[in-house]
Design an enzyme around this catalytic site. Sequence first.
Site, mmCIF file in Angstrom:
data_model
loop_
_atom_site.group_PDB
_atom_site.id
_atom_site.type_symbol
_atom_site.label_atom_id
_atom_site.label_comp_id
_atom_site.label_asym_id
_atom_site.label_seq_id
_atom_site.Cartn_x
_atom_site.Cartn_y
_atom_site.Cartn_z
ATOM 1 N N LYS A 103 -13.985 -24.882 25.729
ATOM 2 C CA LYS A 103 -13.702 -25.735 24.578
ATOM 3 C C LYS A 103 -14.566 -26.988 24.694
ATOM 4 C CE LYS A 103 -10.518 -28.859 22.469
ATOM 5 N NZ LYS A 103 -9.401 -29.774 22.733
ATOM 6 N N GLY A 164 -3.411 -36.977 19.841
ATOM 7 C CA GLY A 164 -2.250 -37.652 20.424
ATOM 8 C C GLY A 164 -1.481 -38.540 19.476
ATOM 9 N N ALA A 190 -5.453 -31.219 17.409
ATOM 10 C CA ALA A 190 -5.141 -32.654 17.398
ATOM 11 C C ALA A 190 -4.324 -33.064 16.186
ATOM 12 C CB ALA A 190 -6.394 -33.527 17.465
ATOM 13 N N GLY A 191 -3.288 -33.864 16.452
ATOM 14 C CA GLY A 191 -2.503 -34.494 15.405
ATOM 15 C C GLY A 191 -1.119 -33.944 15.184
ATOM 16 N N THR A 213 -0.022 -33.129 23.566
ATOM 17 C CA THR A 213 0.872 -34.284 23.571
ATOM 18 C C THR A 213 2.184 -34.001 22.840
ATOM 19 O OG1 THR A 213 -1.081 -35.708 23.577
ATOM 20 C CG2 THR A 213 1.014 -36.750 23.081
#
Length: 265
Positions: A103, A164, A190-191, A213
Amino acid sequence: MTDHDTLTIAGRVFHSRLLVGTGKYRDMAETGEAIRASGAEIVTVAIRRTNIGQNADEENLLDVIPPSEFTILPNTAGCYTADDAVRVCRLARELLDGHNLVKLEVLGDPKTLYPDVPATLEAAEKLVADDFDVMVYTSDDPIAAKRLEEMGCVAVMPLASPIGSGLGIQNRYNLMTIIENADVPIIVDAGVGTASDAAVAMELGCDGVLMNTAIAAAKNPVLMASAMRKGIEAGREAFLAGRMPMRRFASASSPLEGTFWQGGA
């Protein structure tokens, strides 16, 4: 979802569409327990921050998530230049005995962790030429996403909101445009903050969601991992089922047309 609804990345077939990270957990035991509760088959590891054998005197993450059970996805988190990211991927290939699925992320801003797209394109080109199978974190720019695909990346991973942040899906129209024009898997990276965010991403037609996260920072990470697994599955089933059209006004669930009571006395 059925056993036939699988996710294929670089010729590898997976049954789970949830990809998870390994950072921010309280300890190794919690890491392993949450990852197993998530049902994820692909687990991403930050090579610059995590010991997978490069430090013999430290706990080895691979003792908790062995490659015999999971597909390890080395990532370049913390890299701010193309050259640094390429170097980290080559180190990961050495540590994992020739493993070439990686990645790629090249960051441009330490505050937002927003990607540096030009540097990402540069690194992707070098890694593809070096026979890596590149899954790439990028912005939600449809042009950049398509260019990365055309360059040879095996999956494109646009953000839904900053890494995050837990803000959820803030760019659904950009994501839909990316999805509609893609011939490789599109994985939101993400998010995501909670299970409903994961479901929304899947309802939009994303092929999967990567998160860390949202699980690790939950009050109960293991329970949240289980919730995320179900959110992914529900969103995927809803996408496959096809939602009803949206209407501005009511539409009776049980219409009267053609019934005994229609036009009654």
